[in-house]
Design an enzyme around this catalytic site. Structure first.
Site, PDB file in Angstrom:
ATOM      1  N   LYS A  97       0.906  -1.186   0.102  1.00  0.00           N
ATOM      2  CA  LYS A  97       0.006  -0.028   0.131  1.00  0.00           C
ATOM      3  C   LYS A  97       0.883   1.236   0.126  1.00  0.00           C
ATOM      4  O   LYS A  97       0.580   2.152  -0.713  1.00  0.00           O
ATOM      5  CB  LYS A  97      -0.944   0.195   1.244  1.00  0.00           C
ATOM      6  N   ARG A 146      -9.346   0.543   8.962  1.00  0.00           N
ATOM      7  CA  ARG A 146      -9.024  -0.565   9.220  1.00  0.00           C
ATOM      8  C   ARG A 146      -9.876  -1.389  10.073  1.00  0.00           C
ATOM      9  O   ARG A 146      -9.511  -2.676  10.247  1.00  0.00           O
ATOM     10  CB  ARG A 146      -7.640  -0.353  10.064  1.00  0.00           C
ATOM     11  N   ARG A 183      11.994  -5.425   4.876  1.00  0.00           N
ATOM     12  CA  ARG A 183      11.731  -4.176   4.552  1.00  0.00           C
ATOM     13  C   ARG A 183      12.750  -3.235   5.429  1.00  0.00           C
ATOM     14  O   ARG A 183      13.070  -3.484   6.421  1.00  0.00           O
ATOM     15  CB  ARG A 183      10.321  -3.649   5.103  1.00  0.00           C
ATOM     16  N   ARG A 242      11.701  -1.264  10.694  1.00  0.00           N
ATOM     17  CA  ARG A 242      10.865  -0.594  11.815  1.00  0.00           C
ATOM     18  C   ARG A 242      10.586  -1.550  12.953  1.00  0.00           C
ATOM     19  O   ARG A 242      10.826  -2.772  12.809  1.00  0.00           O
ATOM     20  CB  ARG A 242       9.352  -0.806  11.366  1.00  0.00           C
ATOM     21  N   ARG A 247       0.337  -8.853  13.648  1.00  0.00           N
ATOM     22  CA  ARG A 247      -0.394  -7.784  12.784  1.00  0.00           C
ATOM     23  C   ARG A 247      -1.243  -8.320  11.648  1.00  0.00           C
ATOM     24  O   ARG A 247      -2.115  -7.992  11.444  1.00  0.00           O
ATOM     25  CB  ARG A 247       0.740  -6.889  12.069  1.00  0.00           C
TER      26      ARG A 247
END
Ligand code: ADP
Ligand code: ZN
Length: 216
Positions: free
Chosen positions: A13, A88, A127, A160, A171
């Site tokens: 996203k 969400r 990431r 992160r 998550r």
């Protein structure tokens, strides 16, 4: 152009939203980025959000909704926006409807980036984000040509806090439990588009434009 991007963590996203925002000069509103910025600056909102984020949980709806109500009233949203990470939950989707109604605005589309869980775990654990400009890389799929520095600005790349495997799993569970119902909520409305998330965000942007029938 007013669009919502839905998809699990790691669906792509953020990357797609950044590209669209640049190409169409509309605001890219990432609730995750807003929260991280507040955590970094140790604001009251950041202190409140941090507890949930570090645990891989959702920040409570009333906090997110109030923040988005303010954000969507800012002048840069007049040209349009891409919502990345909101709504969400179904209550958030309903709150958004109310906010848009008050602003006399309607949505042009809801885009669901559909990606399998294996790919997500690989992407998120690899990431890396630039501390200075926010550019996103991946050690496996899209490494920076400058190693642990950002290709674009030379900034430091970091991982992160919530991209550890344990928190990634949490998550994902939160996504299936709380965000999947949001997909059903929008599905069937004619403005809904499902895209298989690919590695290359360029092809995603092209697919999206094709789905919406060219430029908007
Ligand atoms: P990802 O999509 O990769 O999980 P984000 O950057 O969108 O990451 O969000 C990071 C964290 O910020 C979430 O795990 C959650 O704690 C919080 N957050 C972001 N958007 C929302 C939202 N709409 N509602 C509740 N919490 C949110
Ligand atoms: Zn950078």
């Amino acid at each position: 152009m007013r669009i919502i991007l839905l998809g699990s963590p790691g669906a792509g996203k953020g990357t797609l939203a950044a590209e669209m925002s640049k190409k169409y000069s509309v605001a890219h509103i990432s609730t995750g980025d807003i929260f991280r910025e507040n955590v970094k600056n140790n604001t009251p909102l950041g202190r409140e959000a941090r507890y949930y984020m570090d645990a891989g949980k959702l920040v409570p709806d009333d906090i997110v909704n109030a923040m988005m109500e303010d954000r969507l009233r800012e002048p840069d949203c007049e040209k349009g926006f891409i919502l990345d990470g909101f709504p969400r939950t179904v209550p958030q989707a309903k709150a958004l409807e109310k906010i848009l109604e008050d602003l006399h605005l309607s949505l042009d589309g809801v885009v669901f980036l559909d990606v399998d869980e294996e790919t997500v775990v690989k992407r998120l654990s690899g990431r890396r984000t630039c501390r200075s400009c926010g550019a996103i890389y991946n050690v496996a799929f899209r490494p920076s040509a400058k190693g642990d520095r950002c290709e674009k600005c030379g900034g430091e790349l970091y991982q992160r806090e919530d991209d550890s495997e344990e928190v990634i799993r949490k998550r994902l569970k939160v996504f299936y439990d709380q965000t999947a119902p949001v997909i059903s909520y929008y599905e069937g409305k004619n403005m809904f588009v499902r895209l298989r998330s690919a590695r290359n965000s360029h092809s995603l942007l092209e697919e999206l434009e094709a789905a919406f029938g060219g430029t908007e």
